[in-house]
Scaffold this motif. Sequence first.
Motif, short mmCIF file in Angstrom:
data_model
loop_
_atom_site.label_atom_id
_atom_site.label_comp_id
_atom_site.label_asym_id
_atom_site.label_seq_id
_atom_site.Cartn_x
_atom_site.Cartn_y
_atom_site.Cartn_z
N GLU A 20 0.83 -1.21 0.00
CA GLU A 20 0.00 0.00 0.00
C GLU A 20 0.87 1.26 0.00
OE1 GLU A 20 -3.46 2.22 2.60
OE2 GLU A 20 -2.25 0.67 3.56
N LEU A 21 1.87 1.30 0.87
CA LEU A 21 2.75 2.46 0.92
C LEU A 21 3.50 2.64 -0.39
CD1 LEU A 21 4.07 4.84 2.37
CD2 LEU A 21 5.70 3.21 3.37
N LEU A 22 4.06 1.56 -0.91
CA LEU A 22 4.79 1.66 -2.17
C LEU A 22 3.88 2.11 -3.31
CD1 LEU A 22 7.07 -1.48 -1.87
CD2 LEU A 22 7.78 0.92 -1.73
N ASP A 23 2.66 1.59 -3.35
CA ASP A 23 1.69 2.02 -4.36
C ASP A 23 1.42 3.52 -4.27
OD1 ASP A 23 1.41 -0.51 -5.40
OD2 ASP A 23 -0.50 -0.93 -4.41
N GLN A 24 1.37 4.04 -3.06
CA GLN A 24 1.01 5.44 -2.87
C GLN A 24 2.17 6.40 -3.11
OE1 GLN A 24 -1.14 6.12 0.75
NE2 GLN A 24 -2.69 4.62 0.23
N VAL A 25 3.39 6.00 -2.85
CA VAL A 25 4.50 6.93 -3.02
C VAL A 25 5.32 6.69 -4.28
CG1 VAL A 25 4.69 7.44 -0.57
CG2 VAL A 25 6.14 5.68 -1.55
N LEU A 26 5.11 5.56 -4.94
CA LEU A 26 5.88 5.27 -6.15
C LEU A 26 5.00 5.11 -7.39
CD1 LEU A 26 8.52 2.75 -4.73
CD2 LEU A 26 8.78 5.20 -5.17
N VAL A 33 6.08 14.03 -9.17
CA VAL A 33 5.91 15.13 -8.22
C VAL A 33 7.13 15.18 -7.29
CG1 VAL A 33 4.58 15.92 -6.22
CG2 VAL A 33 3.40 15.22 -8.31
N LEU A 34 7.51 14.06 -6.73
CA LEU A 34 8.66 14.03 -5.83
C LEU A 34 9.93 14.46 -6.54
CD1 LEU A 34 7.92 10.77 -3.83
CD2 LEU A 34 8.04 13.09 -2.89
N ASP A 35 10.11 14.01 -7.77
CA ASP A 35 11.28 14.38 -8.54
C ASP A 35 11.33 15.90 -8.74
OD1 ASP A 35 13.67 13.69 -10.02
OD2 ASP A 35 12.54 14.10 -11.86
N ALA A 36 10.19 16.50 -9.07
CA ALA A 36 10.13 17.96 -9.27
C ALA A 36 10.36 18.70 -7.97
CB ALA A 36 8.78 18.34 -9.89
N LEU A 37 9.74 18.23 -6.89
CA LEU A 37 9.85 18.93 -5.61
C LEU A 37 11.21 18.74 -4.94
CD1 LEU A 37 6.30 18.42 -4.06
CD2 LEU A 37 7.22 20.43 -5.23
N GLU A 46 2.91 25.64 -10.96
CA GLU A 46 4.30 25.37 -11.35
C GLU A 46 4.52 23.87 -11.51
OE1 GLU A 46 6.97 28.86 -9.33
OE2 GLU A 46 6.02 27.44 -7.95
N LEU A 47 3.89 23.08 -10.63
CA LEU A 47 3.97 21.62 -10.76
C LEU A 47 3.32 21.16 -12.05
CD1 LEU A 47 3.33 20.30 -7.16
CD2 LEU A 47 5.24 19.68 -8.63
N ARG A 48 2.18 21.74 -12.38
CA ARG A 48 1.50 21.37 -13.64
C ARG A 48 2.38 21.67 -14.84
NH1 ARG A 48 -4.60 22.50 -14.46
NH2 ARG A 48 -4.10 21.24 -16.27
N ARG A 49 3.10 22.79 -14.79
CA ARG A 49 4.00 23.12 -15.90
C ARG A 49 5.22 22.19 -15.90
NH1 ARG A 49 2.20 28.26 -14.55
NH2 ARG A 49 3.99 28.75 -13.22
N ALA A 50 5.68 21.79 -14.73
CA ALA A 50 6.83 20.89 -14.64
C ALA A 50 6.48 19.48 -15.12
CB ALA A 50 7.34 20.84 -13.20
N ILE A 51 5.20 19.11 -14.98
CA ILE A 51 4.71 17.79 -15.41
C ILE A 51 3.55 18.03 -16.37
CG2 ILE A 51 3.94 15.51 -14.64
CD1 ILE A 51 4.79 16.41 -11.77
N PRO A 52 3.82 18.45 -17.60
CA PRO A 52 2.75 18.91 -18.49
C PRO A 52 1.70 17.87 -18.87
CG PRO A 52 4.87 18.86 -19.64
CD PRO A 52 5.13 18.53 -18.21
N VAL A 53 2.01 16.59 -18.75
CA VAL A 53 1.03 15.57 -19.15
C VAL A 53 0.01 15.26 -18.06
CG1 VAL A 53 2.51 14.49 -20.88
CG2 VAL A 53 2.63 13.72 -18.51
N VAL A 54 0.22 15.77 -16.85
CA VAL A 54 -0.71 15.49 -15.76
C VAL A 54 -1.83 16.53 -15.77
CG1 VAL A 54 0.48 16.81 -13.95
CG2 VAL A 54 -0.91 14.85 -13.32
N LEU A 63 -0.78 14.77 -4.81
CA LEU A 63 -0.33 15.67 -3.75
C LEU A 63 -0.95 15.31 -2.41
CD1 LEU A 63 -0.40 19.03 -5.72
CD2 LEU A 63 1.63 17.90 -4.80
N ARG A 64 -2.22 14.99 -2.41
CA ARG A 64 -2.89 14.61 -1.16
C ARG A 64 -2.33 13.31 -0.60
NH1 ARG A 64 -8.98 16.42 -2.75
NH2 ARG A 64 -8.66 18.62 -2.31
N ARG A 65 -2.10 12.31 -1.48
CA ARG A 65 -1.51 11.04 -1.02
C ARG A 65 -0.14 11.27 -0.41
NH1 ARG A 65 -3.32 9.15 -5.86
NH2 ARG A 65 -1.25 9.32 -6.75
N LEU A 66 0.68 12.04 -1.11
CA LEU A 66 2.03 12.29 -0.62
C LEU A 66 2.02 13.07 0.68
CD1 LEU A 66 3.75 13.09 -4.02
CD2 LEU A 66 4.17 11.10 -2.57
N GLU A 67 1.11 14.03 0.81
CA GLU A 67 1.01 14.79 2.06
C GLU A 67 0.52 13.89 3.19
OE1 GLU A 67 -0.98 18.89 3.84
OE2 GLU A 67 -1.70 18.12 1.92
#
Length: 124
Positions: A20-26, A33-37, A46-54, A63-67
């Motif tokens: 479950e944890l690996l599914d949520q963070v990887l 997101v993690l790579d950009a941050l 800015e995140l949307r521009r950094a990851i244009p396909v999302v 973002l909510r899962r990671l937080e």
Amino acid sequence: MQETAPPHSDAPQLTERHRELLDQVLDKWSLQVLDALCERPLRFNELRRAIPVVTQKPLTAALRRLERNGMIERVVTSTRPVAVEYRVSKLGRTLQDLIDALLHWTTVTLPEVERARARFDDEA
């Protein structure tokens, strides 16, 4: 007949909680997101521009899962208008070397994987 211990009996076992944890963070978006941050804190757009396909919905969910899992922090600034910035937490920073290692591994092995895929597809 002598019984032997299963291989790697000292190694951590992959349990449902681990999966479950690996599914949520990887997952696909969380990794990006993690790579950009890891580079610097960013606001949502800015995140949307950094990851244009999302799109907005999966980015918000990532973002909510990671937080929730403590990997990133959501910081609200008291500027006018109010701004929200996302940054990697101390816990999230512990993933940076692992993510870099995974990216390196994929870079090195991708040609071999592509050849294996082509052989498989040719036989199918």
